[in-house]
Design an enzyme around this catalytic site. Sequence first.
Site, short mmCIF file in Angstrom:
data_model
loop_
_atom_site.label_atom_id
_atom_site.label_comp_id
_atom_site.label_asym_id
_atom_site.label_seq_id
_atom_site.Cartn_x
_atom_site.Cartn_y
_atom_site.Cartn_z
N ASN A 65 61.95 56.13 86.69
CA ASN A 65 60.58 56.15 86.51
C ASN A 65 59.82 55.21 87.32
O ASN A 65 58.68 55.45 87.92
CB ASN A 65 60.08 55.51 85.04
CG ASN A 65 60.56 56.66 84.10
OD1 ASN A 65 61.03 57.70 84.29
ND2 ASN A 65 60.44 56.28 82.79
N ASN A 165 61.21 62.04 90.67
CA ASN A 165 61.99 61.71 89.39
C ASN A 165 61.12 62.21 88.21
O ASN A 165 60.16 61.94 88.16
CB ASN A 165 62.13 60.42 89.23
CG ASN A 165 62.92 59.80 88.07
OD1 ASN A 165 64.04 59.97 87.90
ND2 ASN A 165 62.26 59.31 86.96
N GLU A 166 61.86 63.13 87.48
CA GLU A 166 61.30 63.32 86.12
C GLU A 166 60.08 64.08 86.06
O GLU A 166 59.20 63.53 85.28
CB GLU A 166 61.60 62.34 84.95
CG GLU A 166 62.98 62.05 84.76
CD GLU A 166 63.23 61.28 83.59
OE1 GLU A 166 62.30 60.80 83.10
OE2 GLU A 166 64.42 60.99 83.36
N TYR A 237 70.36 61.57 77.59
CA TYR A 237 70.83 60.42 77.05
C TYR A 237 71.01 60.65 75.42
O TYR A 237 70.32 61.19 74.82
CB TYR A 237 69.78 59.11 77.06
CG TYR A 237 69.41 58.68 78.47
CD1 TYR A 237 70.25 57.71 79.07
CD2 TYR A 237 68.34 59.30 79.21
CE1 TYR A 237 70.05 57.28 80.30
CE2 TYR A 237 68.10 58.73 80.46
CZ TYR A 237 68.86 57.74 80.96
OH TYR A 237 68.63 57.42 82.32
N GLU A 285 71.33 61.18 85.72
CA GLU A 285 70.96 60.08 84.72
C GLU A 285 71.65 60.71 83.72
O GLU A 285 71.50 61.57 83.04
CB GLU A 285 69.41 59.94 84.36
CG GLU A 285 68.82 59.10 85.58
CD GLU A 285 67.42 58.84 85.24
OE1 GLU A 285 67.32 58.45 83.83
OE2 GLU A 285 66.40 58.70 86.07
N GLN A 345 72.42 52.68 83.42
CA GLN A 345 72.44 52.07 84.67
C GLN A 345 73.55 51.20 84.83
O GLN A 345 74.47 51.08 83.96
CB GLN A 345 71.30 51.22 84.81
CG GLN A 345 70.05 52.12 84.86
CD GLN A 345 68.59 51.32 85.20
OE1 GLN A 345 68.54 50.35 85.75
NE2 GLN A 345 67.36 51.91 84.61
#
Length: 497
Positions: A65, A165-166, A237, A285, A345
Site C-alpha cells: 500500500n 499494487n492492489e 492472508y 503477498e 513481510q
Amino acid sequence: MDPAFVVAPVNRRVFGSFVEHMGRCVYTGIYEPGHPTADEDGLREDVLDLVRELGVTTVRYPGGNFVSGYRWEDGVGPVADRPTRLDPAWRAVESNAFGLNEFMRWAVRAGVEPMLAINLGTRGLQEAVDLLEYTNHPGGTTLSELRVEHGAREPHDVRMWCLGNEMDGPWQLGHKTADEYGRLAAETARALRQFDPGLELVACGSSSRAMPTFGAWEATVLEHTYDLVDHISAHAYYQLHGDDHASFLASSVDMDRFIQQVVATADHVGARLGSDKRVDISFDEWNVWYLEQKVGDAPTAPRDWAVAPRTSEDAYTVLDAVVVGSLLITLLRHADRVTAACQAQLVNTLSLIRTEPGGPAWRQSSFHPFALTSRHAVGTVLDLRLDAPTLATDRHGPVPLLDAVATHDADSGRLAVFVVNRHPSEPVSFTSSLRAFGGATLLEAVVLADDDLTATNTQDDPDRVVPRGHPDASVAGEALLADLPPASWSMFVLDVT
C-alpha cells in the site's frame, strides 16, 4: 511418488519475501544506524545473517500500500536533503532516510534479487519510465548520471517490476476500476518495454479472492495487458478465527482454489485473444496476518502520526507456523504456474524475523518451515497421488487430512517430502511409496509440533518453537513411514541415488 511424473522445476523465486515501508520493517528492522551490529550503511548485520539463513531469493520493495503514494525521488540523494512526508497508507511519518539505493545495497548484501513496485496510484507512466532510467540505464543521461552522482556507479539492472499494487482496493490511493487500471498498466508496460523489452512485468490481480470484483477484475485487466505482461499478482492472508483450528489448518485449500481460478481466468483471456502466450502468477503477498486482532497498530487519529510505529507485529504461534508450511506446500504444488511468490513481510511487521531497537533479532516460529523448505525443495516438483481420509471444516468443507508435496533433485539424488497433518487433535500414520526410486536412505526427518499450539518465540525465549528430530520416521522396504503429530509440519529428506 515417481520421478517420471513431475509438475515443473522448482522456481527459486517462489521463496521470495517483501520489504515495505510499513511499521518497523525498514526502520529498526533491516536498517538501524547506531545498532551494535550495523554496518557503515546502517544495515543490521544480525538481520542480514538471518535473511541468508532463511534462504530468501527475491524481495519485493517498497510496497504494498505504501507504494501508491510514494515518490521515489524522495528516497535518493543526500539523506540530509530528503523530505519528510506523511504516509497515509499506514498513517506514519516517512523520513526517507532509506530509499532505492540503500535497498539495492541491502539486496546485494543479503544475496537476494530485487523486485520493484511502481506507483500507479498517485503517479503514472512518466514517473515509471523515469524510475526505470534512473535504476537501470548505465549512464550518459540526466537520470542515470544522477544515480551515479548518488553513489551507485553501476546500474541496478532490476528485471522484475510490479505495475502498481492492489489497485482494486478502495483503501488504495488512486484506486481505479479494472478498465482504468488495465489501460494505465498497458500504457506503462508498453513504455517500459520500449526502454527494455526483456523486463518481466506483473499486472495487479485482485487484492483478495474475497473481493466482490475477483475474477472479473483479472479478466478485464488481462484483456488490456495480456501480451504485455508476464505475471498477474495474487495476494492472500489467513488467520485463526476463534477456536476453529480445523478451518485454519486447511487455509491452503483456499489458496489452492485461488490459484486454480486465476489460472483458469488467465487462460480463458488468452484463448479469447487467440494468444499462444501464457501468463503466470506472482503470488507476491501471502502469510498469516491477524487483520481482525491487530496488536500495536498505528494510531488512527491524524494527530498521532508517528515514525515507524509498531504495526501488526504478530507473534506467530506453533499453529501459525504449520499453516505457513502448508501454504508453501501449495505454492510448490503449483510450480507450473506460480513462478514467483513473496511472503509478507520479512522483518517485524507480520514477519518471519523480529527485532528490538538496539537489541537482538530472533526467528519467529514460521521462520523454520520457510527456511527448511527453501533449503531442501530443489530440482523438480513431483506430481503426487495422495490418498487420505477427509476432515470436516466449517470454512472449507471436507478437506484431505494430509497436505503434501515432494521435490526430487536428480543431480544430487535427493528427495524431499513435506507433509502437514491438518487434524487439530489427532495423530495420523503416514506412508509414502518409494518403489519408483529403487531404494532410499533417510537422511533427515524433522517435525514442527507442540502440545501447546499457542507457543511462540520471544526475545527472552527465542528458541521455544523449533523443529525437532522426528521420533519414529523410518524407511522400511519401499516405503517411508512416520506417525505425524496433530497440527504438525514435517520434512523428510532421503537419498535416492
